[in-house]
Scaffold this motif. Structure first.
Motif, PDB file in Angstrom:
ATOM      1  N   LYS A  92      53.308  19.130  29.733  1.00  0.00           N
ATOM      2  CA  LYS A  92      53.234  17.750  30.216  1.00  0.00           C
ATOM      3  C   LYS A  92      53.364  17.601  31.733  1.00  0.00           C
ATOM      4  O   LYS A  92      53.893  16.617  32.202  1.00  0.00           O
ATOM      5  CB  LYS A  92      54.348  16.929  29.550  1.00  0.00           C
ATOM      6  N   VAL A  93      52.905  18.547  32.512  1.00  0.00           N
ATOM      7  CA  VAL A  93      53.034  18.448  33.969  1.00  0.00           C
ATOM      8  C   VAL A  93      51.730  18.752  34.718  1.00  0.00           C
ATOM      9  O   VAL A  93      51.729  19.508  35.671  1.00  0.00           O
ATOM     10  CB  VAL A  93      54.162  19.386  34.475  1.00  0.00           C
ATOM     11  N   PRO A  94      50.584  18.171  34.298  1.00  0.00           N
ATOM     12  CA  PRO A  94      49.339  18.495  35.001  1.00  0.00           C
ATOM     13  C   PRO A  94      49.394  18.114  36.483  1.00  0.00           C
ATOM     14  O   PRO A  94      50.154  17.242  36.870  1.00  0.00           O
ATOM     15  CB  PRO A  94      48.273  17.690  34.262  1.00  0.00           C
ATOM     16  N   ASN A  95      48.600  18.790  37.279  1.00  0.00           N
ATOM     17  CA  ASN A  95      48.490  18.557  38.718  1.00  0.00           C
ATOM     18  C   ASN A  95      49.800  18.767  39.464  1.00  0.00           C
ATOM     19  O   ASN A  95      50.084  18.094  40.439  1.00  0.00           O
ATOM     20  CB  ASN A  95      47.936  17.158  39.003  1.00  0.00           C
ATOM     21  N   TYR A 118      52.718  23.357  36.802  1.00  0.00           N
ATOM     22  CA  TYR A 118      51.558  23.460  35.912  1.00  0.00           C
ATOM     23  C   TYR A 118      50.674  24.616  36.349  1.00  0.00           C
ATOM     24  O   TYR A 118      50.212  25.406  35.526  1.00  0.00           O
ATOM     25  CB  TYR A 118      50.780  22.147  35.907  1.00  0.00           C
ATOM     26  N   GLN A 119      50.458  24.738  37.659  1.00  0.00           N
ATOM     27  CA  GLN A 119      49.644  25.835  38.180  1.00  0.00           C
ATOM     28  C   GLN A 119      50.290  27.185  37.879  1.00  0.00           C
ATOM     29  O   GLN A 119      49.604  28.149  37.551  1.00  0.00           O
ATOM     30  CB  GLN A 119      49.420  25.663  39.681  1.00  0.00           C
ATOM     31  N   TYR A 120      51.605  27.244  37.982  1.00  0.00           N
ATOM     32  CA  TYR A 120      52.317  28.479  37.670  1.00  0.00           C
ATOM     33  C   TYR A 120      52.166  28.817  36.181  1.00  0.00           C
ATOM     34  O   TYR A 120      51.917  29.970  35.823  1.00  0.00           O
ATOM     35  CB  TYR A 120      53.795  28.365  38.055  1.00  0.00           C
ATOM     36  N   ILE A 121      52.318  27.831  35.321  1.00  0.00           N
ATOM     37  CA  ILE A 121      52.165  28.030  33.876  1.00  0.00           C
ATOM     38  C   ILE A 121      50.753  28.510  33.561  1.00  0.00           C
ATOM     39  O   ILE A 121      50.548  29.428  32.769  1.00  0.00           O
ATOM     40  CB  ILE A 121      52.513  26.738  33.110  1.00  0.00           C
ATOM     41  N   GLU A 122      49.779  27.906  34.206  1.00  0.00           N
ATOM     42  CA  GLU A 122      48.376  28.312  34.031  1.00  0.00           C
ATOM     43  C   GLU A 122      48.197  29.780  34.440  1.00  0.00           C
ATOM     44  O   GLU A 122      47.544  30.560  33.751  1.00  0.00           O
ATOM     45  CB  GLU A 122      47.487  27.401  34.872  1.00  0.00           C
ATOM     46  N   GLN A 123      48.816  30.179  35.544  1.00  0.00           N
ATOM     47  CA  GLN A 123      48.731  31.561  36.030  1.00  0.00           C
ATOM     48  C   GLN A 123      49.384  32.523  35.036  1.00  0.00           C
ATOM     49  O   GLN A 123      48.822  33.576  34.723  1.00  0.00           O
ATOM     50  CB  GLN A 123      49.416  31.670  37.381  1.00  0.00           C
ATOM     51  N   TYR A 168      61.607  25.382  31.393  1.00  0.00           N
ATOM     52  CA  TYR A 168      60.382  26.119  31.701  1.00  0.00           C
ATOM     53  C   TYR A 168      59.607  26.223  30.386  1.00  0.00           C
ATOM     54  O   TYR A 168      60.062  26.880  29.449  1.00  0.00           O
ATOM     55  CB  TYR A 168      60.709  27.506  32.259  1.00  0.00           C
ATOM     56  N   PRO A 169      58.470  25.543  30.288  1.00  0.00           N
ATOM     57  CA  PRO A 169      57.781  25.423  29.001  1.00  0.00           C
ATOM     58  C   PRO A 169      57.363  26.717  28.320  1.00  0.00           C
ATOM     59  O   PRO A 169      57.155  26.732  27.124  1.00  0.00           O
ATOM     60  CB  PRO A 169      56.543  24.578  29.341  1.00  0.00           C
TER      61      PRO A 169
END
Length: 185
Positions: free
Chosen positions: A28-31, A35-40, A78-79
């Motif tokens: 639940k933290v786009p942009n 969120y970028q770290y989770i994506e990485q 931390y999701p």
């Protein structure tokens, strides 16, 4: 005997690769930077060599033995903490129970998808606080993996009998650097 980490890391990578966009939708933290770290991190988990490298970094090349049945209670601030805990249980050949609440959809889906390839012996339960674990018989576990704040760690130190191994991660201390000019009036 635990499953060969090489084969298991390939299965884990396949499951995460197939479902990465779905897992990102549940965060639940786009942009944001987190969120970028989770994506990485999810992208890194699509690479079996990354997973094996992490395992070797954490355990070295020791001939480790699984603990058996492990209770996992980690902070969900931390999701991906519960997802990473599930992966750690799998790679080390342990079975267990993972406490989940806000991350329940990601971990539940991951374990359901993984079950198509590998019988893992991991279950998850939804409970919202450290006090609500009291219904569990802690003596049913061979180890407890904790990741979180001081209250969590102290609670389990007080409630866990001596023969059960506690593995603690946290609380974390942040360090910042300040310039001398920051203290000028």
């Amino acid at each position: 005997m635990h499953t060969e980490p090489v084969k298991l890391s390939e299965v884990i990578s396949q499951v995460i690769s197939t479902n990465k966009s779905k897992y990102l939708e549940w965060v639940k933290v786009p942009n944001s930077t987190s969120y970028q770290y989770i994506e990485q991190v999810l992208e890194e988990l699509t690479n079996p060599a990354f997973i094996l490298g992490k395992l070797n970094h954490e355990l070295g090349h020791y001939d480790y033995q699984p603990l058996g049945k492990v209770l996992v209670v980690v902070s969900e601030s931390y999701p991906l903490a519960t997802l990473m805990s599930a992966i750690a249980l799998l790679l080390t050949g342990n079975q267990g129970l993972i406490k989940a609440n806000s991350t329940m959809p990601i971990v539940s889906h991951f374990l359901d998808e993984l079950a198509q390839y590998y019988q893992h012996g991991i279950t998850i339960e939804d409970w919202a606080g450290i006090k609500t674990f009291e219904y569990l018989n802690i003596n049913n576990f061979d180890g407890v993996l904790l990741g979180g704040g001081e209250d969590l760690i102290e609670h389990f130190r007080a409630k866990t009998p001596a023969p059960i191994r506690l593995i603690e991660f946290g609380p974390k201390i942040s360090v910042i650097a300040l310039k001398k000019s920051s203290f000028s009036s």
